[in-house]
Scaffold this motif. Structure first.
Motif, PDB file in Angstrom:
ATOM      1  N   VAL A 291       0.782  -1.243   0.000  1.00 51.78           N
ATOM      2  CA  VAL A 291       0.000   0.000   0.000  1.00 51.78           C
ATOM      3  C   VAL A 291       0.811   1.288   0.000  1.00 51.78           C
ATOM      4  O   VAL A 291       0.228   2.370   0.075  1.00 51.78           O
ATOM      5  CB  VAL A 291      -0.961   0.058   1.218  1.00 51.78           C
ATOM      6  N   ALA A 350       2.151   5.493  12.675  1.00 54.41           N
ATOM      7  CA  ALA A 350       2.962   6.509  13.328  1.00 54.41           C
ATOM      8  C   ALA A 350       3.291   6.092  14.759  1.00 54.41           C
ATOM      9  O   ALA A 350       4.455   6.126  15.180  1.00 54.41           O
ATOM     10  CB  ALA A 350       2.231   7.849  13.318  1.00 54.41           C
ATOM     11  N   GLU A 369      -3.951   1.795  22.737  1.00 49.57           N
ATOM     12  CA  GLU A 369      -4.741   1.757  21.506  1.00 49.57           C
ATOM     13  C   GLU A 369      -6.208   1.554  21.850  1.00 49.57           C
ATOM     14  O   GLU A 369      -6.565   0.670  22.611  1.00 49.57           O
ATOM     15  CB  GLU A 369      -4.216   0.634  20.599  1.00 49.57           C
ATOM     16  N   GLY A 376      -4.117   0.732  13.265  1.00 49.92           N
ATOM     17  CA  GLY A 376      -4.765   1.978  12.828  1.00 49.92           C
ATOM     18  C   GLY A 376      -5.453   1.782  11.496  1.00 49.92           C
ATOM     19  O   GLY A 376      -6.187   0.803  11.300  1.00 49.92           O
ATOM     20  N   MET A 377      -5.179   2.664  10.575  1.00 45.51           N
ATOM     21  CA  MET A 377      -5.846   2.584   9.279  1.00 45.51           C
ATOM     22  C   MET A 377      -5.429   1.352   8.495  1.00 45.51           C
ATOM     23  O   MET A 377      -6.120   0.936   7.570  1.00 45.51           O
ATOM     24  CB  MET A 377      -5.559   3.844   8.453  1.00 45.51           C
ATOM     25  N   ARG A 386      -6.985  -4.818  -0.602  1.00 46.98           N
ATOM     26  CA  ARG A 386      -5.700  -4.198  -0.922  1.00 46.98           C
ATOM     27  C   ARG A 386      -4.601  -4.591   0.055  1.00 46.98           C
ATOM     28  O   ARG A 386      -3.422  -4.398  -0.230  1.00 46.98           O
ATOM     29  CB  ARG A 386      -5.852  -2.671  -0.909  1.00 46.98           C
ATOM     30  N   VAL A 412      -7.829   6.750  25.126  1.00 40.20           N
ATOM     31  CA  VAL A 412      -7.277   7.857  25.893  1.00 40.20           C
ATOM     32  C   VAL A 412      -8.207   9.059  25.740  1.00 40.20           C
ATOM     33  O   VAL A 412      -8.692   9.330  24.643  1.00 40.20           O
ATOM     34  CB  VAL A 412      -5.845   8.189  25.418  1.00 40.20           C
ATOM     35  N   ASP A 483     -11.157   3.788  -2.152  1.00 38.42           N
ATOM     36  CA  ASP A 483     -11.516   2.528  -1.495  1.00 38.42           C
ATOM     37  C   ASP A 483     -13.019   2.379  -1.360  1.00 38.42           C
ATOM     38  O   ASP A 483     -13.555   1.278  -1.528  1.00 38.42           O
ATOM     39  CB  ASP A 483     -10.829   2.457  -0.124  1.00 38.42           C
ATOM     40  N   ASP A 615      -0.244  11.458  11.302  1.00 41.99           N
ATOM     41  CA  ASP A 615      -1.362  12.225  10.755  1.00 41.99           C
ATOM     42  C   ASP A 615      -1.967  13.176  11.784  1.00 41.99           C
ATOM     43  O   ASP A 615      -2.473  14.238  11.441  1.00 41.99           O
ATOM     44  CB  ASP A 615      -2.461  11.267  10.263  1.00 41.99           C
ATOM     45  N   ALA A 621      -2.216  12.105   5.801  1.00 38.95           N
ATOM     46  CA  ALA A 621      -1.127  11.929   4.839  1.00 38.95           C
ATOM     47  C   ALA A 621      -1.117  10.479   4.387  1.00 38.95           C
ATOM     48  O   ALA A 621      -2.167   9.941   4.036  1.00 38.95           O
ATOM     49  CB  ALA A 621       0.195  12.332   5.476  1.00 38.95           C
ATOM     50  N   VAL A 623       0.838   6.368   4.853  1.00 42.87           N
ATOM     51  CA  VAL A 623       1.466   5.498   5.837  1.00 42.87           C
ATOM     52  C   VAL A 623       2.944   5.860   5.991  1.00 42.87           C
ATOM     53  O   VAL A 623       3.432   6.082   7.101  1.00 42.87           O
ATOM     54  CB  VAL A 623       1.318   4.022   5.412  1.00 42.87           C
TER      55      VAL A 623
END
Ligand SMILES: Cc1cc2nc3c(=O)[nH]c(=O)nc-3n(C[C@H](O)[C@H](O)[C@H](O)COP(=O)(O)OP(=O)(O)OC[C@H]3O[C@@H](n4cnc5c(N)ncnc54)[C@H](O)[C@@H]3O)c2cc1C
Ligand SMILES: Cc1cc2nc3c(=O)[nH]c(=O)nc-3n(C[C@H](O)[C@H](O)[C@H](O)COP(=O)(O)OP(=O)(O)OC[C@H]3O[C@@H](n4cnc5c(N)ncnc54)[C@H](O)[C@@H]3O)c2cc1C
Ligand code: SF4
Ligand code: SF4
Ligand code: SF4
Lengths: 794, 340
Positions: A291, A350, A369, A376-377, A386, A412, A483, A615, A621, A623
Motif C-alpha cells: 500500500v 505513526a 490503543e 490503525g488505518m 488491498r 485515551v 476505497d 497524521d 497523509a 502510511v
C-alpha cells in the motif's frame, strides 16, 4: 510531501515514456534543454521544495543551510573534486590524446596498486567470464556492509543474521537464483570484490543475453582496477546535496529506505538481506509493499524522459517480503535501558514507528490503543482486498518483539486522560491519526443514504458494511474515496461513480490504484463540485457544478473554480462523502485547557513531554509519511529525555570498482503487477487484488535499477581529455566544461581545447559504466554513497 | 508592413491545415509555421484502410499538393516533435533541441489510439493504426500474418478488418459491447454491426471480450477470451477509438483533463494559446459540460473557429454536437462517423 504524492500519479500516468532510448544528439542548444530537462514546470519545483526542505529540516543542525543549498543546486551536477585542471592549452590536450592511445595499447603501463582478493592474478577475468556471478551479488559494492550496518541505527541485526550463508536447497522458490556470496565480516573495508563462495551455477538470467559477454570482459577488467580511496563518513552539506541529487529514490522516501541497496540484494538472490535493509527504516516492508504511496518511484531516475518507466520499487519490497526464507527477529537495542518510560497513544503506523525507535533507544514504551487490534488505518481503514490482515498482524507482531508493551481497548481521553498519562510516563506521544471525518457541509448533507467515507470504510473493515444502493456516488479523490468507490462494487452496487473536483492529475493516489479502480468499473466524473444533495426524505441525486481549473494551491494541486450557471443533477441512491479527515485535538485540549500547538517538524508543544506524531500532527497523509514523521518525533523525544542528540545522519561514501550490472539490463521494460481478474475480485470482498510478482519476475525487475548510489567522478589530475568517455556515453552527460571547481555547475562547451576539465553530470548519468571501461588512464572514480542514521559516538 | 505575428501550429492534420488557411486569408503578412512529428504531408487518415488493402497508394492519401504551402508562405516542419513548451518565454522546444519562438500558438495535436484500462497490461502486444507510419509498418508485416484477432471495435477497426479480409487474412472480431467506441451499442445496432462484419467474411464473437493475451512460444500470440475460447493470432489489433494526445503538455501549466481544457472560444487557460481538433476538450455552456469531438469535419470546423479567434474575432465553437454520447465521463461528439 503532498506534492510528491501527486507527482506519483503524474509522471507515472501521463508522461510519455519510451524504453531505453538514449539521447545522442550532438547539438547543445539550448543547453538548459539538455542539461536540466527536469528543472521545468511546477512539478519539479514543488518536488524539490518538498524533498529538499523536508528532509534537511529533519537534520536540525544543518537545516537552513542545506535547504538553501539544495534549492540552488537543483539539477546541478557535482563538479570534479579538484579545480586543478584549469584551462588546458590545445597542445597539451593533443599530447594527452596521444598518451591516451598509448595507454590503451599497453594497459599494463598504468600503475596497479595491489589490494584485495580480486586483484590477485587471474581472479578478475575469471570472475568476469564466469557468467559474472560477483556482479549481481551484493558483495562487491558492499564489502563492509555488515560491520557498519550492525552499528547503524535500529535495525540491522548482527552480522550473522544479515545474510544467511547460501543454502541452495532453501531457495526452492527460485531455483535460478544465484547463490549469494558469503560476505566475510573480516573483509578489509576497501576490498572491491569478494569472490563467489562456490562456482556459480548456470543461470537463465545470463543465457538470455549474448552481447553481455563483451560487457562482462570489460567489467572483469574494471574490477581489477586499483581502488585507492577509503571509506569515509561525512555530514558535509555538499555530500548531502550529492546524495539528494544522485539517489533520488532514497531521498524521496520519508524514512530514507536504502532503495538501491535492497534492490541489488534481490538481484543477487538475497531477499532476506533485502527485507532487512527495508525493515531497518520502514519497519513493515510487507505492508508497504502492498500500500505504500511510493514517492520514491516518482523520483526514480529510470522514469526520466527517454529512460522508460520507474523501477517498481514498491513491488520489489513485496518480493523481498514474500520470498524471504525466514522470519527475522528484531536486533538488540542500540542503547541500554534509559530508565525512562514513554506512553504512545495510538497504534497506527505513526505510533508504532515512534514506539519502535524509542524502544531501540533504550526507553520503556507502552502503546495505548483504543481499538481491539493494532494497525490503525492499516487494520480499519484500508480494505482487505488491498492489504491482507494476516500480513499486518504478522509484521506488527514482530515489531512488538523489539520490547514494546501494548494496551489495546484503552481509549485515551475516555479511559485515561492525557495528564494522567503524563504523570505516568516521562513523555507522551499522541499518534491518534485523523479519525474524524469532514462531513458534507452542503444542503441535504444529512439525508439518509449519505455516508462519510471514513466511517463507511471503518464499518466495512469491522465486518458491518452499511447497505448501499445500486447507483453510488462517491465524492472525493483520495485513498478513502477510491476505497469506498471500489468497495461498493463488491457490496452490491451496479454503478459506482467517483466525483473529483479537479482532474486525475491531482489525485492523491498512485496511478496503479487509479487504473485498478477504473478496471473494476468505477467511472470518474472529473471537474465537478457538489453543491447540494437532492432528495425529499432520502438521497435521490447530487447537484454538481461544473468546474474549471483555478490557480495552483498550497500543495501544488490545482484549485477548482465553479463555472457560473453550470449546475446539473446527477442521480444517485447512495452518496459517500470522502472529503477529508481531521484530528481529534479535543483529546489533548480537554485536559490541558487550550489545544496545544504542536511543532509540525519535531512534534513538541508548550507542554513539556507532550509530543504529537503522524497524521495527528501533520493532517491526513500516507502510511510512509506518518512513519517518517514519527521517527523524527521519536528522536526529538529522545533528545528531550536524554538531553543529547544520540543519532546522527551521515552520508557514507565507500570506494567501489564499477557498476556491477551489464548495460543490457537498462533496456528491460518495467514489469506489470499481476492482478486478479475483475469478476473474481468482485465475487469475494477479501480477494486480494494484487497477486504479487513471482520470484523470477521480481529478480528481473530488480535488474532494472541503475544503482544510482554509485557515484562517478573524474579525477582531473589524471584526465587527459581524450574524449573517449564522451564518445561512449549513452546519456550525453559527460563532456568538456569550460569551467570547473567544487560546487560549480559545468559550463558545457563544444571545444575540447578550451575545456578546463571533463566532468560528469551525475543527475543525468545512469551509471552504465561505459565511460569507466574505456578510460585509458582510469581516472574515473566510482564510489558508493548512502545516507544512514548512525549512533552519535560512531 | 511586416506583421509581427508568428502563428505556430502544432499538428498537421485537418484542424491545423484549416486553421493555417484561415490565418493566411486573414493575415497576409504573418509568419505561419506548422510543426508535425509525422514525416508525411497532410493526408486522409480514413483512407489508411485502402492503403493497407493496396487499393490506394501513398500519393492517393494526400489531401493537397505540397506546393500549397509554398504558395501560401506557410512554413511546414515535418518530422519534428515538440517536446516542451515554455509559455512564459513563448518558445517551444523540439526533440532535436531546436527552439522555436511564437507569438500565438495553436495546439492541434490530435488523438492517439485509446486503450481502456482493462487492457493496459497487454499494451505491448497490440497493434494500432493511427498514422501512415503505422500503416506502412503493418503493410510490411502483412506477409507474415495469417490470423488476426481484433478487439474492441470502432469504425476504424471495421474498415481495417475488412481490408485484412480482402487480403486473405482470417479475422476474428471480438465485439466488446462495454468498450465499443464511440457509439453505444444498442442491441439493434449490435445485430446490424455483426451482420455487416459477417457479410465481409469476418468471424464475429458477439458478447465476448478479451481476457488475456500472451506471446505464443512459437511466434504470434495466444488470445484467451472471457468465454474461455483460445485463439492463435499473428496480430492482435486493438481499436478503441482515439483519445486526445496531450501527454507532452503536462507540466506546462496548461489545464488538462482528458484533453486540453478550453472555453467556448477555444482558448486555453494560458494567454495566446488555443487548441482545436481532436485534442481539445471544449466547454459548452448549453450542455453545461465539456465535450471532445473526434472526427475530421469537426476538426476542420474547430480549426477554423480557433483561427478566427486568433485573428482577433470572437467566435464561439458553436452549438452542442448534434449527436453526442456521454462516454467515460465526457461527452463525445459522434456525428462525424456518418460518412467519409
Ligand atoms: C480508507 C483509507 C485508505 C488509505 N490507503 C492508504 C494507502 O493505500 N497508502 C497510504 O500510504 N496511505 C493510505 N491511507 C492513509 C494512511 O492510512 C494514514 O496516513 C496512516 O495510517 C496514518 O497513520 P497514523 O498512525 O498517523 O494514524 P492512524 O493509522 O489513523 O492510527 C491512529 C490510531 O490511533 C488510535 N486512536 C485514535 N484515537 C485514540 C484514542 N483516543 N486513544 C487511543 N487510541 C486512539 C486509532 O484507533 C488508530 O489505531 C489510507 C487511509 C484511509 C482512511
Ligand atoms: C484510421 C483512421 C480512420 C479515421 N476515419 C475517420 C472517418 O472516417 N471519418 C471521420 O470523420 N474521422 C475519421 N478519423 C478521425 C479523423 O482522422 C480525426 O478526427 C482527424 O484527423 C482529427 O484531426 P486533427 O487535426 O485534430 O488531428 P490529427 O489529424 O490527429 O493530427 C494531429 C497531428 O499532430 C501531430 N502531433 C501530435 N503531437 C505532436 C507533437 N508533440 N509535436 C509535433 N507534432 C505533433 C501528430 O503527429 C499529427 O500529425 C479517422 C482516424 C483514423 C486514425
Ligand atoms: S534507478 Fe534505482 S537507484 Fe536509481 S532512482 Fe531508480 S530505484 Fe533509485
Ligand atoms: S517505503 Fe514507500 S516510499 Fe519508501 S522506498 Fe518503500 S515504497 Fe518507496
Ligand atoms: S556511467 Fe559514464 S557513460 Fe554511463 S551514463 Fe554515466 S557518465 Fe555516461
Amino acid at each position: 510531501m503532498r506534492r510528491i504524492r501527486k507527482k506519483v500519479s503524474k509522471t507515472a500516468r501521463r508522461t510519455p515514456k519510451r524504453a531505453g532510448t538514449a539521447s545522442t544528439s550532438a547539438a547543445r542548444t539550448p543547453p538548459e534543454a539538455i542539461r536540466a530537462p527536469k528543472a521545468e514546470g511546477r512539478t519539479t519545483a514543488a518536488k524539490d521544495r518538498a524533498a529538499g526542505t523536508d528532509r534537511t529540516a529533519a537534520d536540525a543542525g544543518r537545516g537552513a543551510q542545506t535547504a538553501g543549498r539544495a534549492a540552488k543546486a537543483a539539477a546541478k551536477p557535482k563538479a570534479p573534486p579538484k579545480p586543478t585542471a584549469a584551462r588546458r592549452p590545445a597542445k597539451a590536450v593533443a599530447k594527452k590524446r596521444k598518451a591516451a592511445q598509448r595507454a590503451r595499447t599497453e594497459p599494463g603501463a598504468a600503475p596497479i596498486e595491489k589490494r584485495g582478493k580480486a586483484e590477485r592474478p587471474g581472479a578478475g577475468p575469471k570472475v568476469g567470464r564466469q557468467l559474472a556471478s560477483p556482479k549481481i551479488t551484493p558483495a562487491p559494492t558492499s564489502p563492509d556492509a555488515v560491520p557498519l550496518e550492525s552499528k547503524a541505527v535500529h535495525v540491522q541485526p548482527q552480522a550473522a543474521t544479515v545474510v544467511p550463508p547460501p543454502k541452495a536447497a532453501e531457495k526452492t522458490t527460485a531455483p535460478e537464483a544465484v547463490p549469494p556470496v558469503v560476505p566475510t565480516a573480516a573483509a578489509p573495508p576497501a576490498e572491491p570484490v569478494a569472490p563467489p563462495a562456490e562456482p556459480p551455477k548456470a543461470a537463465p538470467v545470463r543465457t538470455r543475453r549474448r552481447g553481455a559477454a563483451v560487457d562482462e570482459a570489460r567489467e572483469a577488467e574494471a574490477l581489477r582496477r586499483p581502488v585507492r580511496r577509503r571509506t569515509r563518513r561525512s555530514d558535509h552539506p555538499d555530500d548531502f546535496d550529492f546524495a539528494r541529487l544522485n539517489v533520488p529514490c532514497q531521498w524521496a522516501c520519508p524514512v530514507l529506505t536504502d532503495v538501491p541497496d535492497y534492490i541489488f540484494a534481490i538481484a543477487g538472490g538475497d531477499r532476506d538481506k533485502s527485507y532487512l535493509v527495508n525493515r531497518a527504516t520502514n519497519l513493515i516492508p510487507g505492508v508497504l509493499g502492498h500500500v505504500c504511496s511510493r514517492p520514491c518511484e516518482a523520483a526514480c531516475r529510470h522514469g526520466d524522459p527517454d529512460l522508460g518507466e520507474p523501477v517498481a520499487i514498491c513491488h520489489l519490497k513485496r518480493v523481498a517480503a514474500d520470498f524471504r526464507n525466514q522470519d527475522h527477529p528484531w536486533p538488540d537495542r542500540l542503547f541500554p535501558d534509559s530508565g525512562c518510560t514513554v506512553g504512545v497513544v495510538g497504534g497506527g503506523p505513526a505510533g508504532l514507528a515512534a514506539a519502535q525507535l524509542l524502544a531501540a533507544l533504550g526507553h520503556g514504551v507502552t502503546v495505548y490503543e483504543a481499538m481491539p487490534r493494532l494497525g490503525g488505518m492499516l487494520m480499519y481503514g484500508i480494505p482487505v482486498f488491498r492489504l491482507p490482515r494476516e500480513l499486518v498482524e504478522a509484521e506488527i507482531g514482530r515489531l512488538l518483539d523489539s520490547g514494546i508493551a501494548v494496551k489495546t481497548g484503552v481509549r485515551v481521553g475516555h479511559d485515561i486522560t492525557v495528564p494522567e498519562l503524563l504523570a505516568r510516563h516521562r513523555a507522551v506521544v499522541l499518534a491518534t491519526g485523523t479519525c474524524l471525518a469532514r462531513g458534507l457541509a452542503i444542503p441535504g448533507g444529512d439525508l439518509p443514504g449519505v455516508y462519510s467515507g471514513l466511517d463507511f470504510m471503518m464499518a466495512v473493515n469491522d465486518g458491518r458494511p452499511p447497505a448501499v444502493g445500486r447507483r453510488v456516488v462517491t465524492i472525493g479523490g483520495g485513498f478513502t474515496a477510491h476505497d469506498c468507490a471500489r468497495s461498493v462494487l463488491r457490496l452490491g452496487a451496479t454503478e459506482s461513480h467517483l466525483c473529483v473536483r479537479t482532474t486525475e492529475e491531482d489525485l492523491w493516489v498512485t496511478r496503479e490504484e487509479v487504473l485498478e479502480t477504473k478496471r473494476e468499473g468505477v467511472r470518474y466524473l472529473n471537474l465537478v463540485s457538489s453543491m447540494q444533495i437532492a432528495g425529499a426524505d432520502r438521497v435521490e441525486g447530487v447537484v454538481f457544478a461544473r468546474n474549471r481549473l483555478g490557480p495552483v494551491g498550497k500543495f501544488g494541486q490545482r484549485t477548482p473554480v465553479a463555472i457560473a450557471g453550470s449546475e446539473f443533477v446527477f442521480a444517485a441512491d447512495t452518496v459517500i462523502a470522502a472529503t477529508g479527515q481531521y484530528a481529534d485535538t479535543a483529546l489533548a485540549a480537554a485536559a490541558l485547557g487550550a489545544a496545544p500547538r504542536f511543532d509540525p517538524r519535531r512534534g513538541a508543544c508548550e507542554v513539556p513531554g507532550l509530543f504529537a506524531a503522524g497524521d495527528f500532527c501533520t493532517g491526513a497523509a500516507t502510511v510512509i509519511e506518518a512513519m517518517g514523521h514519527a521517527r523524527r518525533v521519536a528522536q526529538a523525544v529522545d533528545e528531550y529525555l536524554t538531553g543529547a542528540r544520540r543519532l546522527r545522519r551521515v552520508v557514507r561514501v565507500r570506494p567501489a570498482a564499477d557498476t556491477p550490472r551489464p548495460r543490457a539490463w537498462d533496456f528491460i521494460p518495467r514489469a506489470d503487477m499481476p492482478m486478479l481478474a475483475v469478476p473474481q475480485r468482485l465475487a469475494a470482498f477479501g480477494a486480494v487484488v494484487k497477486t504479487g510478482f513471482p520470484a523470477p519476475v521480481g529478480e528481473r525487475e530488480s535488474h532494472r535499477c541503475y544503482l544510482c548510489h554509485m557515484k562517478y567522478e573524474i579525477r582531473p589530475a589524471d584526465c587527459i581529455a581524450c574524449g573517449l568517455c564522451a564518445a561512449v556515453c549513452p546519456r550525453d552527460c559527460i563532456g568538456p566544461s569550460a569551467a570547473a571547481g567544487p560546487g560549480m555547475p559545468p559550463v558545457w562547451t563544444e571545444r575540447w581545447d578550451e575545456a578546463a576539465a571533463v566532468v560528469i553530470d551525475s543527475a543525468r548519468c545512469i551509471r552504465c559504466g561505459l565511460c569507466l571501461r574505456v578510460c585509458p588512464t582510469r581516472c574515473i572514480e566510482v564510489e558508493r554513497v548512502e545516507i544512514a542514521d548512525v549512533t552519535a559516538g560512531e | 508592413m511586416v506583421s509581427p505575428e508568428h502563428f505556430v501550429i502544432i499538428g498537421n492534420g485537418a484542424a491545423a491545415n484549416r486553421a493555417a488557411d484561415v490565418l493566411r486569408r486573414g493575415d497576409k503578412d504573418a509568419r505561419i509555421t506548422l510543426i508535425s512529428d509525422e514525416f508525411f504531408h497532410f493526408y486522409h487518415r480514413h483512407r489508411l484502410a485502402d492503403y493497407l488493402a493496396g487499393t490506394a497508394g501513398e500519393d492517393d492519401l494526400l489531401v493537397r499538393a505540397p506546393q500549397h504551402y509554398q504558395k501560401h508562405r506557410i512554413r511546414l516542419r515535418l518530422g519534428q516533435r515538440v517536446t516542451r513548451i515554455d509559455p512564459k518565454e513563448k518558445v517551444l522546444y523540439l526533440k532535436h533541441m531546436e527552439m522555436v519562438r511564437y507569438t500565438r500558438l495553436l495546439l492541434c495535436t490530435g488523438g492517439k489510439p485509446r486503450l481502456p484500462e482493462i487492457y493496459y497490461a497487454y499494451r505491448a502486444h497490440f497493434t494500432t493504426v493511427k498514422t501512415l507510419a503505422d500503416a506502412r509498418q503493418l503493410r510490411e508485416r502483412l506477409d507474415g500474418i495469417r490470423d488476426v484477432v481484433v478487439v474492441g471495435g470502432d469504425l476504424v477497426s471495421v474498415r481495417l478488418a475488412s481490408a485484412l479480409v480482402r487480403l486473405g487474412k482470417a479475422v476474428t472480431f471480438l465485439v466488446d459491447a462495454d468498450s465499443f467506441w464511440p457509439l453505444e451499442l444498442t442491441p439493434e445496432r449490435r445485430a446490424e454491426f455483426a451482420e455487416r462484419l459477417t457479410r465481409v467474411g469476418i468471424a464475429v464473437r458477439l458478447d465476448d471480450a478479451l481476457a488475456h493475451v500472451e506471446p505464443h512460444p512459437s511466434g504470434g500470440y495466444r488470445v484467451t477470451t472471457r468465454a474461455g475460447e483460445r485463439l492463435r493470432a499473428d496480430m492482435v489489433g486493438a481499436f478503441f477509438g482515439l483519445a486526445p494526445d496531450v501527454d507532452f503538455l503536462l507540466g506546462t501549466g496548461l489545464d488538462i483533463d482528458r484533453g486540453l481544457l478550453v472555453n467556448e472560444y477555444l482558448q486555453t487557460n494560458l494567454p495566446d494559446i488555443y487548441a482545436a481538433g481532436d485534442c481539445a476538450q471544449v466547454y459548452n455552456p448549453a450542455l453545461r459540460n465539456y465535450w471532445v469531438s473526434i472526427g475530421w469535419p469537426n476538426a476542420e470546423k474547430l480549426g477554423e473557429v480557433a483561427a478566427r479567434n486568433l485573428l482577433g474575432q470572437v467566435q464561439p465553437a458553436g452549438q452542442a454536437p448534434a449527436s453526442a454520447l456521454e462516454f467515460e465521463g465526457i461527452v463525445v461528439n459522434t456525428c462525424w462517423w456518418r460518412r467519409m
